[in-house]
Design an enzyme around this catalytic site. Structure first.
Site, PDB file in Angstrom:
ATOM      1  N   GLU A 161     -32.950   8.884 -85.652  1.00 56.68           N
ATOM      2  CA  GLU A 161     -31.650   8.497 -86.262  1.00 56.68           C
ATOM      3  C   GLU A 161     -30.909   9.139 -87.332  1.00 56.68           C
ATOM      4  OE1 GLU A 161     -32.433   4.338 -87.184  1.00 56.68           O
ATOM      5  OE2 GLU A 161     -32.850   3.830 -85.320  1.00 56.68           O
ATOM      6  N   GLU A 345     -36.932   2.966 -79.238  1.00 58.59           N
ATOM      7  CA  GLU A 345     -37.172   1.983 -80.336  1.00 58.59           C
ATOM      8  C   GLU A 345     -36.256   0.920 -79.868  1.00 58.59           C
ATOM      9  OE1 GLU A 345     -36.367   2.298 -84.403  1.00 58.59           O
ATOM     10  OE2 GLU A 345     -37.652   4.076 -84.647  1.00 58.59           O
TER      11      GLU A 345
HETATM   12  C1  FCB Z   1     -34.598   1.774 -87.071  1.00 60.36           C
HETATM   13  C2  FCB Z   1     -35.505   2.784 -87.701  1.00 60.36           C
HETATM   14  C3  FCB Z   1     -36.999   2.372 -87.873  1.00 60.36           C
HETATM   15  C4  FCB Z   1     -37.203   0.799 -88.395  1.00 60.36           C
HETATM   16  C5  FCB Z   1     -36.138   0.180 -87.471  1.00 60.36           C
HETATM   17  C6  FCB Z   1     -36.159  -1.528 -87.856  1.00 60.36           C
HETATM   18  O1  FCB Z   1     -33.335   2.056 -87.618  1.00 60.36           O
HETATM   19  O2  FCB Z   1     -35.702   4.042 -87.152  1.00 60.36           O
HETATM   20  O3  FCB Z   1     -37.668   3.215 -88.780  1.00 60.36           O
HETATM   21  O4  FCB Z   1     -36.818   0.532 -89.602  1.00 60.36           O
HETATM   22  O5  FCB Z   1     -35.091   0.452 -87.273  1.00 60.36           O
END
Ligand code: FCB
Length: 437
Positions: A161, A345
């Protein structure tokens, strides 16, 4: 034969490891940033986190019970290359070496991320991502890590990210390193991260390894008729800034931000960055609703509230169809240039509590995961090439500026005792994987 779909969970070094001063690790920008008064809610810090540095074997056991086929974790740069550059720390590498072996013994593919926001503080003091040297240092760190693990680890994620690290860390100042740079300064930080990715990708590929870049993506909608330009500006920042250069070889139009080009770009940089991925990591949490900014506002957009849907404990709207829309949108936008996708994620924080009989019921998380996985299924049925899905995250952990307040885990962690207790969603995900793998 195509390799099977990956069912995984994801974590990040700073959020779980603790042991900040052990075995030669040097401080990261988060070690320093969290000490600023007010930087992290209630003054929480990552010193212990989930004590994963010591309890990794127990955590690998949990992964084995869960039945995941892949585990996405991040390698701590200041643990492996203390001070950010120079010789590798054999103790640091040994930790990830043991972890990789333990995962492989259980049939779990290790999927490391090389940078999940824990920049060595000394590199930051020397200019951090504002300096081109940081990109070179990153490539050297990627090379030593790949030399140590590349015989067993095939798929590598360079950055996590960068859009969040850039915006929160270098524009809004609410994440480490806590800077509020002007637009050219922010874009230079962005470019140096992409350059770091490109240089690291070259190192990884020269060793026969696969390269992924993970970003946070959010389908953007204008709130009303007059909000289309604002939505486009936001989309350029959130979704295109770190993807267009990689897939199309050029930066998106950022003129809405008053930018005249991206500073720091040298001849050859974009050639290096273009085509540098074998897969795209997609982190998805929620869509974004955008309105035109108020007169005289500093940014060309205003974020509007999405109403009429459930929200997580973090207040994030729950819109599973957004993930399907996002996958479609990436396909429409990049066409044949789009590499295979991995949902690296997806998950939610909820106000989970342990019942007197020692359970952690989390029906909202189960519904969240079920509906988002169904969204991925629908996109795949229509032909999208998605090759994996990773739940964020295994254990409740240090959630950046929110400290220990947000619980995202499939496993509840008592932060006072470090006791791990699988939540109902753990059993649910275990059964889903068992059924589908
Ligand atoms: C994302 C991050 C991860 C975590 C989630 C909830 O933005 O990559 O580390 O904090 O959010």
């Amino acid at each position: 034969m195509p390799s099977p779909f990956l069912w995984g969970v994801a974590s990040a070094a700073l959020q779980v490891e603790g042991a900040l001063t052990e075995d030669g690790r040097t401080p990261s920008i988060w070690d320093a940033f969290h000490l600023r008064p007010g930087a992290v809610r209630d003054g929480h810090g990552p010193e212990v986190a989930c004590d994963h540095y010591h309890r990794w074997a127990e955590d690998v056991e949990l992964l084995g019970r869960l039945g995941v086929t892949a585990y996405r974790f991040s390698v701590s740069w200041p643990r492996v290359v203390p001070h950010g550059r120079g010789p590798a720390n054999k103790h640091g590498l040994a930790f990830y070496d043991r972890l990789a072996d333990a995962l492989l013994e259980r049939g779990i593919e290790p999927v490391p991320t090389l940078f999940h926001w824990d920049l060595p503080v000394e590199l930051d003091e020397a200019g951090g991502w504002s300096s081109r040297d940081t990109a070179e240092a990153f490539a050297a760190y990627a090379a030593v890590t790949a030399d140590a693990l590349g015989d067993r680890v095939r798929r590598w994620i360079t950055l996590n990210e960068p859009v969040v690290h850039t915006a929160y860390g270098h524009a809004f100042g609410i994440h480490a390193p806590g800077r509020t740079l002007d637009v050219p300064g922010v874009l230079k930080v962005a470019h140096h991260q992409l350059l770091a990715h490109g240089l690291a990708a070259r190192e990884l590929r020269s060793r026969g390894l696969e390269v992924l870049l993970t970003n946070n993506y959010s389908p953007v909608s204008p709130k009303g008729d007059g909000d289309a330009a604002a939505a486009e500006a936001y989309d350029a920042l959130h979704n295109r800034l770190f993807t267009d250069p990689v897939l199309t070889g050029g930066y998106p139009d950022l003129s809405a931000f008053g930018a005249r080009g991206v500073p720091g770009v040298r001849d050859g940089d974009l050639d290096l960055i273009a085509g540098s991925v074998d897969g795209l990591g997609v982190n998805y949490y929620n869509p974004t609703l955008v309105a035109a900014p108020a007169e005289g506002a500093g940014l060309p957009f205003d974020l509007a509230e999405i109403t009429g849907v459930p929200t997580t404990a973090f207040g994030w709207p729950v819109v599973p169809e957004g993930l399907e829309r996002l996958i479609d949108l990436l396909g429409e936008r990049y066409g044949a240039e789009l590499p295979p996708l991995y949902v690296t994620e997806n998950g939610c924080s909820q106000t989970d509590a342990v019942t007197p009989d020692g359970r952690v019921p989390d029906p909202e998380r189960i519904a969240y995961l079920r509906d988002h996985i169904a969204a991925v299924d629908r996109a795949r049925e229509r032909g999208a090439d998605v090759r994996g899905y990773f739940v964020w995250t295994l254990t409740d952990n240090f959630e950046w500026a929110e400290g220990y307040h947000q619980r995202f885990g499939l496993v509840h962690v008592d932060h006072a005792t470090q006791r791990r207790l699988p939540k109902d969603s753990f059993d649910w995900y275990r059964d889903l994987i068992a059924e589908r793998r």
